[in-house]
Design a protein around this motif. Structure first.
Motif, PDB file in Angstrom:
ATOM      1  N   LEU A   3      -2.987  -2.666  -6.683  1.00  0.00           N
ATOM      2  CA  LEU A   3      -3.447  -2.037  -7.922  1.00  0.00           C
ATOM      3  C   LEU A   3      -2.783  -2.662  -9.146  1.00  0.00           C
ATOM      4  N   LYS A   4      -1.507  -2.989  -9.040  1.00  0.00           N
ATOM      5  CA  LYS A   4      -0.812  -3.650 -10.151  1.00  0.00           C
ATOM      6  C   LYS A   4      -1.372  -5.049 -10.383  1.00  0.00           C
ATOM      7  N   ALA A   5      -1.644  -5.766  -9.288  1.00  0.00           N
ATOM      8  CA  ALA A   5      -2.147  -7.129  -9.410  1.00  0.00           C
ATOM      9  C   ALA A   5      -3.503  -7.168 -10.100  1.00  0.00           C
ATOM     10  N   ARG A   6      -4.317  -6.132  -9.902  1.00  0.00           N
ATOM     11  CA  ARG A   6      -5.660  -6.099 -10.480  1.00  0.00           C
ATOM     12  C   ARG A   6      -5.767  -5.103 -11.632  1.00  0.00           C
ATOM     13  N   GLY A   7      -4.621  -4.725 -12.195  1.00  0.00           N
ATOM     14  CA  GLY A   7      -4.611  -3.670 -13.197  1.00  0.00           C
ATOM     15  C   GLY A   7      -5.344  -3.995 -14.477  1.00  0.00           C
ATOM     16  N   ALA A   8      -5.538  -5.286 -14.783  1.00  0.00           N
ATOM     17  CA  ALA A   8      -6.228  -5.666 -16.016  1.00  0.00           C
ATOM     18  C   ALA A   8      -7.735  -5.510 -15.902  1.00  0.00           C
ATOM     19  N   VAL A   9      -8.227  -5.289 -14.686  1.00  0.00           N
ATOM     20  CA  VAL A   9      -9.668  -5.296 -14.434  1.00  0.00           C
ATOM     21  C   VAL A   9     -10.077  -4.021 -13.704  1.00  0.00           C
ATOM     22  N   ASP A  10     -11.159  -3.413 -14.149  1.00  0.00           N
ATOM     23  CA  ASP A  10     -11.792  -2.308 -13.436  1.00  0.00           C
ATOM     24  C   ASP A  10     -12.841  -2.919 -12.526  1.00  0.00           C
ATOM     25  N   LEU A  11     -12.527  -3.010 -11.229  1.00  0.00           N
ATOM     26  CA  LEU A  11     -13.394  -3.669 -10.261  1.00  0.00           C
ATOM     27  C   LEU A  11     -13.819  -2.644  -9.217  1.00  0.00           C
ATOM     28  N   ARG A  12     -15.125  -2.477  -9.050  1.00  0.00           N
ATOM     29  CA  ARG A  12     -15.650  -1.439  -8.169  1.00  0.00           C
ATOM     30  C   ARG A  12     -16.624  -2.036  -7.155  1.00  0.00           C
ATOM     31  N   TYR A  13     -16.320  -1.828  -5.865  1.00  0.00           N
ATOM     32  CA  TYR A  13     -17.172  -2.330  -4.793  1.00  0.00           C
ATOM     33  C   TYR A  13     -18.421  -1.472  -4.665  1.00  0.00           C
ATOM     34  N   VAL A  14     -19.572  -2.119  -4.505  1.00  0.00           N
ATOM     35  CA  VAL A  14     -20.814  -1.400  -4.244  1.00  0.00           C
ATOM     36  C   VAL A  14     -20.817  -0.866  -2.820  1.00  0.00           C
ATOM     37  N   ASP A  15     -20.398  -1.686  -1.852  1.00  0.00           N
ATOM     38  CA  ASP A  15     -20.243  -1.262  -0.463  1.00  0.00           C
ATOM     39  C   ASP A  15     -18.779  -1.389  -0.077  1.00  0.00           C
ATOM     40  N   GLU A  16     -18.459  -1.005   1.135  1.00  0.00           N
ATOM     41  CA  GLU A  16     -17.071  -1.081   1.580  1.00  0.00           C
ATOM     42  C   GLU A  16     -16.594  -2.533   1.595  1.00  0.00           C
ATOM     43  N   PRO A  17     -15.355  -2.790   1.165  1.00  0.00           N
ATOM     44  CA  PRO A  17     -14.816  -4.153   1.208  1.00  0.00           C
ATOM     45  C   PRO A  17     -14.553  -4.583   2.646  1.00  0.00           C
ATOM     46  N   PRO A  18     -14.296  -5.876   2.870  1.00  0.00           N
ATOM     47  CA  PRO A  18     -14.147  -6.374   4.244  1.00  0.00           C
ATOM     48  C   PRO A  18     -13.080  -5.643   5.056  1.00  0.00           C
ATOM     49  N   PHE A  19     -11.939  -5.312   4.444  1.00  0.00           N
ATOM     50  CA  PHE A  19     -10.861  -4.700   5.225  1.00  0.00           C
ATOM     51  C   PHE A  19     -11.223  -3.286   5.693  1.00  0.00           C
ATOM     52  N   ALA A  20     -12.258  -2.682   5.091  1.00  0.00           N
ATOM     53  CA  ALA A  20     -12.652  -1.336   5.488  1.00  0.00           C
ATOM     54  C   ALA A  20     -13.687  -1.334   6.606  1.00  0.00           C
ATOM     55  N   SER A  21     -14.181  -2.508   6.982  1.00  0.00           N
ATOM     56  CA  SER A  21     -15.191  -2.581   8.052  1.00  0.00           C
ATOM     57  C   SER A  21     -14.838  -3.666   9.055  1.00  0.00           C
ATOM     58  N   MET A  22     -13.552  -3.780   9.377  1.00  0.00           N
ATOM     59  CA  MET A  22     -13.100  -4.785  10.337  1.00  0.00           C
ATOM     60  C   MET A  22     -13.760  -4.572  11.693  1.00  0.00           C
ATOM     61  N   GLY A  23     -14.128  -5.686  12.331  1.00  0.00           N
ATOM     62  CA  GLY A  23     -14.729  -5.620  13.650  1.00  0.00           C
ATOM     63  C   GLY A  23     -16.210  -5.321  13.633  1.00  0.00           C
ATOM     64  N   GLU A  24     -16.781  -5.152  12.449  1.00  0.00           N
ATOM     65  CA  GLU A  24     -18.201  -4.834  12.337  1.00  0.00           C
ATOM     66  C   GLU A  24     -18.889  -5.883  11.460  1.00  0.00           C
ATOM     67  N   PRO A  25     -19.381  -6.967  12.060  1.00  0.00           N
ATOM     68  CA  PRO A  25     -20.077  -7.989  11.254  1.00  0.00           C
ATOM     69  C   PRO A  25     -21.222  -7.379  10.460  1.00  0.00           C
ATOM     70  N   ARG A  26     -21.352  -7.836   9.227  1.00  0.00           N
ATOM     71  CA  ARG A  26     -22.393  -7.342   8.333  1.00  0.00           C
ATOM     72  C   ARG A  26     -23.115  -8.525   7.709  1.00  0.00           C
ATOM     73  N   GLU A  27     -24.173  -8.226   6.999  1.00  0.00           N
ATOM     74  CA  GLU A  27     -24.854  -9.267   6.246  1.00  0.00           C
ATOM     75  C   GLU A  27     -23.833  -9.939   5.325  1.00  0.00           C
ATOM     76  N   PRO A  28     -23.833 -11.281   5.263  1.00  0.00           N
ATOM     77  CA  PRO A  28     -22.814 -11.982   4.456  1.00  0.00           C
ATOM     78  C   PRO A  28     -23.115 -11.894   2.966  1.00  0.00           C
ATOM     79  N   ARG A  29     -23.069 -10.676   2.451  1.00  0.00           N
ATOM     80  CA  ARG A  29     -23.360 -10.449   1.043  1.00  0.00           C
ATOM     81  C   ARG A  29     -22.533  -9.274   0.550  1.00  0.00           C
ATOM     82  N   SER A  30     -22.012  -9.380  -0.652  1.00  0.00           N
ATOM     83  CA  SER A  30     -21.244  -8.288  -1.239  1.00  0.00           C
ATOM     84  C   SER A  30     -21.530  -8.218  -2.730  1.00  0.00           C
ATOM     85  N   GLN A  31     -21.294  -7.053  -3.297  1.00  0.00           N
ATOM     86  CA  GLN A  31     -21.475  -6.838  -4.720  1.00  0.00           C
ATOM     87  C   GLN A  31     -20.302  -6.043  -5.278  1.00  0.00           C
ATOM     88  N   VAL A  32     -19.861  -6.433  -6.453  1.00  0.00           N
ATOM     89  CA  VAL A  32     -18.893  -5.633  -7.194  1.00  0.00           C
ATOM     90  C   VAL A  32     -19.334  -5.578  -8.659  1.00  0.00           C
TER      91      VAL A  32
END
Length: 295
Positions: A158-187
């Protein structure tokens, strides 16, 4: 009593390079990190600042192409040397080399153009939810503290990214480990505070953020959590950006990212950055090291 500096103040201070000789600048580091190297987006943004300070005010960056050569040392400043490759009637080209400990760590070429009218079209903006309906990092990350290594690691992120308000549309990779998904993400992202009207500053802030999540799409294809959970080793190799239309980095921008391929310990990702009203502002392509640690 004056207010303490915000994380955005600290980042803007890092982007306000110190001129130490003609076409030579010095930049500080200081971004909290979980890995012993300077964040690549910071080096790229500082290099673009250095290049931009050597061109006339009526010319705005329209593209950059860069290579990450060595890990940056977060304990010492970075020196940026600018070569004025060409100054034409409409375009100007600059080459920047970032140096630490006498060795180049990063190389950037950037082109600047005087505004002109021309043919225009663009891809449509993909569907995405309204950013204000999505959880903030401060709301989302603590839910995954166990995966990330505990509350202390969450606080550091949180400190490292404190200058930016960054919001994931879907769960980030670390929240869905072991579950391959479409190789696409949005923030969605914007700075945590208003910025001055300087166009170069907004380009540099977008450059800074563009390196944060671009390789996520590579990880999603394989159900990998990423550097934060230690199931891959990653680093940016090269990074290219094309700035198409004016935008403000302190207003919501949609970063749509996908990965067409990964192989040979490397992954390729492409991104498109749209303004909230649907204008395609930036295109991004990056290749990075994506290795599975050997047990």
């Amino acid at each position: 009593m004056s207010e303490p500096p915000t994380p955005l103040d600290d980042l803007l201070g890092q982007l306000d390079l110190e001129p130490i000789e003609q076409d030579i600048f010095r930049g500080t580091t200081g971004r909290p990190t979980l890995v012993p190297r300077v964040f690549g987006g910071q080096v790229a943004a500082q290099a673009l600042v250095a290049a931009g300070r050597t061109v006339p005010d009526d010319r705005v960056a329209h593209s950059l192409h860069s290579y990450f050569l060595r890990p940056g040392d977060p304990e010492v400043p970075i020196v940026y040397t600018v070569d004025r490759i060409r100054d034409g009637r409409s375009f100007a080209t600059r080459r920047v080399v970032a140096v630490q400990h006498g060795q180049p760590i990063f190389h950037l070429s950037a082109s600047f153009q005087t505004y002109e009218e021309g043919l225009e079209h663009q891809e449509p903006m993909p569907p995405a939810p309204d950013p204000v309906t999505l959880p903030t990092a401060a709301e989302m990350l603590p839910r995954h503290a166990g995966l990330l290594g505990g509350p202390d690691i969450v606080e550091l992120i949180l400190k490292a990214r404190g200058a930016v308000d960054l919001r994931y549309v879907d769960e980030p990779p670390f929240a869905s480990m072991g579950e391959p998904r479409e190789p696409r993400s949005q923030v969605w992202f914007r700075t945590n505070g208003k910025l001055a009207d300087d166009p170069l500053l907004h380009l540099c802030l977008a450059t800074y953020v563009s390196d944060m999540t671009l390789l996520d799409s590579v990880l999603l294809a394989h159900g990998r959590g990423g550097w934060a959970v230690g199931d891959v080793v990653g680093a940016s190799l090269d990074h290219a950006m094309w700035f198409h239309r004016p935008f403000r980095a302190d207003e919501w921008l949609l970063y749509d990212q996908e990965s067409p391929t990964s192989q040979g310990g490397r992954g390729l990702a492409r991104g498109r950055i749209f303004t909230q009203d649907g204008r395609l502002a930036v295109s991004v392509i990056q290749e990075g090291v994506v290795r599975v640690p050997r047990g």
